[in-house]
Structures are given as structure tokens and as C-alpha cells.
Design a protein around this motif. Sequence first.
Motif, PDB file in Angstrom:
ATOM      1  N   TYR A  72       0.819  -1.803   0.085  1.00  0.00           N
ATOM      2  CA  TYR A  72      -0.383   0.597  -0.201  1.00  0.00           C
ATOM      3  C   TYR A  72       0.704   1.120  -0.097  1.00  0.00           C
ATOM      4  CZ  TYR A  72      -3.171  -3.749   1.728  1.00  0.00           C
ATOM      5  OH  TYR A  72      -3.486  -4.814   2.546  1.00  0.00           O
ATOM      6  N   THR A  75       1.981   1.676  -3.643  1.00  0.00           N
ATOM      7  CA  THR A  75       1.183   1.724  -4.188  1.00  0.00           C
ATOM      8  C   THR A  75       0.964   4.198  -3.662  1.00  0.00           C
ATOM      9  OG1 THR A  75       0.292  -0.032  -4.338  1.00  0.00           O
ATOM     10  CG2 THR A  75      -1.107   1.395  -5.352  1.00  0.00           C
ATOM     11  N   CYS A 135      -3.759  -2.990  -5.847  1.00  0.00           N
ATOM     12  CA  CYS A 135      -2.660  -2.329  -5.820  1.00  0.00           C
ATOM     13  C   CYS A 135      -1.737  -2.468  -7.285  1.00  0.00           C
ATOM     14  CB  CYS A 135      -1.827  -2.215  -5.274  1.00  0.00           C
ATOM     15  SG  CYS A 135      -2.744  -1.193  -3.417  1.00  0.00           S
ATOM     16  N   TRP A 368      -5.575   6.578  -4.658  1.00  0.00           N
ATOM     17  CA  TRP A 368      -5.585   5.364  -5.690  1.00  0.00           C
ATOM     18  C   TRP A 368      -5.516   5.959  -6.877  1.00  0.00           C
ATOM     19  CZ3 TRP A 368      -5.094   0.584  -2.607  1.00  0.00           C
ATOM     20  CH2 TRP A 368      -4.443   0.845  -1.523  1.00  0.00           C
TER      21      TRP A 368
END
Length: 375
Positions: A72, A75, A135, A368
Motif C-alpha cells: 500500500y 502504491t 494495487c 489511488w
Amino acid sequence: MKRKAALVFIVLLLGVVIMSSRPAYQYPAPTELRQKAHYLERIIQAPEGEAAELNALGNAEWSLFSMSYSAYAFTNMAQLDSSFRREAAQYTQLAIGKMLAGNIAQAFRNSAATVAADSVTSVLYLGHLNLMLGCHRLLDPNSPYKTLHDSLSASLHRRLVSAPNHCLESYPGGVWVPDNTVALASLQLHSDLTGSRYRAFCQQWVTYARQHLSDPTTGLLLSKPATRHQAAEEPRGSHLGWSIFFLYRFAPAYAAEQYQRYQQHFSTNFGVIRLYHERAGKYETSEGDVDSGPLILGYSIPANAFAFGNAVALRDWRNAQRLRRVISFGSREVETPQEISYGVRFVDLSVSPLAEALLLNAETMTPWQRPSKSQ
């Protein structure tokens, strides 16, 4: 009186040390972030049994979180700096590899030879794995995990729709709301990437959670829902901060609401810092438990660390800086030309890869979004 005197002492001490720091949080410089990512990449890439830092955890669940929160964080970093996207995809693929084979996989399923959609029952494992797959698909449109991502997403959606409380077990007989928010975030990301219908259920879950999974006094998410195997558990700081991380990915308005309620009922604002309790209105000093860690006057390290990430995600820059000061006071950076990791200030103790990954994710929280074709 003793409790009040101790709080005053803590505030004065921290105020002297950190008063001169900047008033609002700013993301770390790209060079610093890459050094932190390189440390995690080294830990992830080490052959199983040779990563002393991971082995020291002695807990498959914590090793899982080291992998997932690293992904995470990578990303996030790729969103903040598009030149890091290729590295982020490489590092995330390494972390997924550790999730699919070896000790982590064996701890959560009976067969290590396959990752069929229904070969695992734990939403803790499946939710994090599925979000990591998403991801990688976000970072690399040609991801080799597309088929697995599709099948796991379909399985999670089907099971969540029909589950009591719309929540799945992490362990036999054990259901935690925070673990289910990870699975829901993974379904939202799948919809964002593929146009699948799962995002509608994510919004239905929020409506259900407001009515059936929330404390009636504070409006905050319960830590555990009532099931035939367990009683409901009150909202807890470590669990709320964790949930808000992932609510942010599929229900940002609800995440902001929970964040404000969390701040109102669990925190104390001392001006230059803000501290968060593990349990609302409780001031105990004890060893705590596996989720909270040690409690000092009711305040827990995870509650404050997760609240920091929540503040960054929701652009509450002033509060993020208050919480970053608390973290900076208790930690020190260990820097080499290639890496940055952390140690504990005042004593010679290292910080686990899990803590490193959690903090890197927290300090880089950002939306994102799929890259434009020009990137």
C-alpha cells in the motif's frame, strides 16, 4: 491528581523538544521515501528464513501485514511520484509472492499449492491479498494477477453479501470489522479498475454499518459485531484507525465522519500534540493486549500511529503534524546511503518491518488513481 500531573509533564517535555517544528504536515521528500522503500524491498526480497527482521516477529499475521502495508505504501508513493511506478510494481510483486507461498500462505490455508478463490476462509488473508493484487494491477496494467484478482473479488463479494452482519471471519469464530473494511476496499479498487458492480455493495455496506455495526452512543464502528460465537466489542482506537485507513478507499465521506467522531471521543488536544486513547474515557496504564500494545494513561501507540495516517489521508494537515511530532519524539532515523529505517529513541531497540511499513503507508496516504496514458 497524579494522572493530571503526568499529563502536564508529558506535554511540557514534548513542547520543549518539538515546538520549533513546522505547524502543518508535508509529505517527505521523494529521496527520503525511496530510501525507506529500499529498506522494505530488501526485507521482502530476502529468502524465507533469512530475513532476521521478519523472523523476529514470530507471527504469520504480522508478517502478512508487513507485506500488505508495504504494498500500500509503494502504491501511495507511485501516486505521489510517477517515476517510482515501475519500482513500486516490482516491489509489490515480490510482496505478493510472499503472500502466495511459504509461511504466510500456510498459516491461512490448508493447501499451499493453489490460491483458488474458495481455498481460504480468512477474510484477513483474502482481503489483504486481494487489495495487493489490485494495487499491482493499478501499477502495472499488464499484471499477471488479473485472473486471480477477478476470481478472489467475485468470491469475496459473494460471501460478504450472504454473510451475517455482512462480515466474514478472520479466524474460526472470530469476526473483526477492521478486517472486513480491507476486503471492501479491495472490491472498490476492483470496480475502479474493471468497472465491476462491487462498488454498489460497498455503499450498501456503509448504510448497513451505520445501522447495525456502530456504537449507538458515539456512532463509531464496533471492533467486533455480535455473532453466535462472540459478543459485540466496543469501538477501540487501534481498530478505528485501521478501519478508517480502508474506509477512505471506498467511502471517503464516511471515513471523514468516523475520523471526526474518533477525534471527538478518543483524543486529547494538547496544542502542539494530540493523543488518542485505546478506549474512550479510559486512563489505565497496563500491558494492554496484542492489538493495543502497552497503555500509558489509556493512550496506545497503534491508536496514535493510525490516527496519523487517517489525518494525512483526510488532509487534516495540522493534526497530522501534531501526531507526527509524537512519533518523532519516540523514534530515531537510522540512515545509510541506500536506506532509512527507524529505531526507538533513548534505548537501543530496532523497529519491526511491520511498524516500518505501517508508518510509510501512513505518511504517504493519498488517493489511488489510474495513471493517464501519457505516464
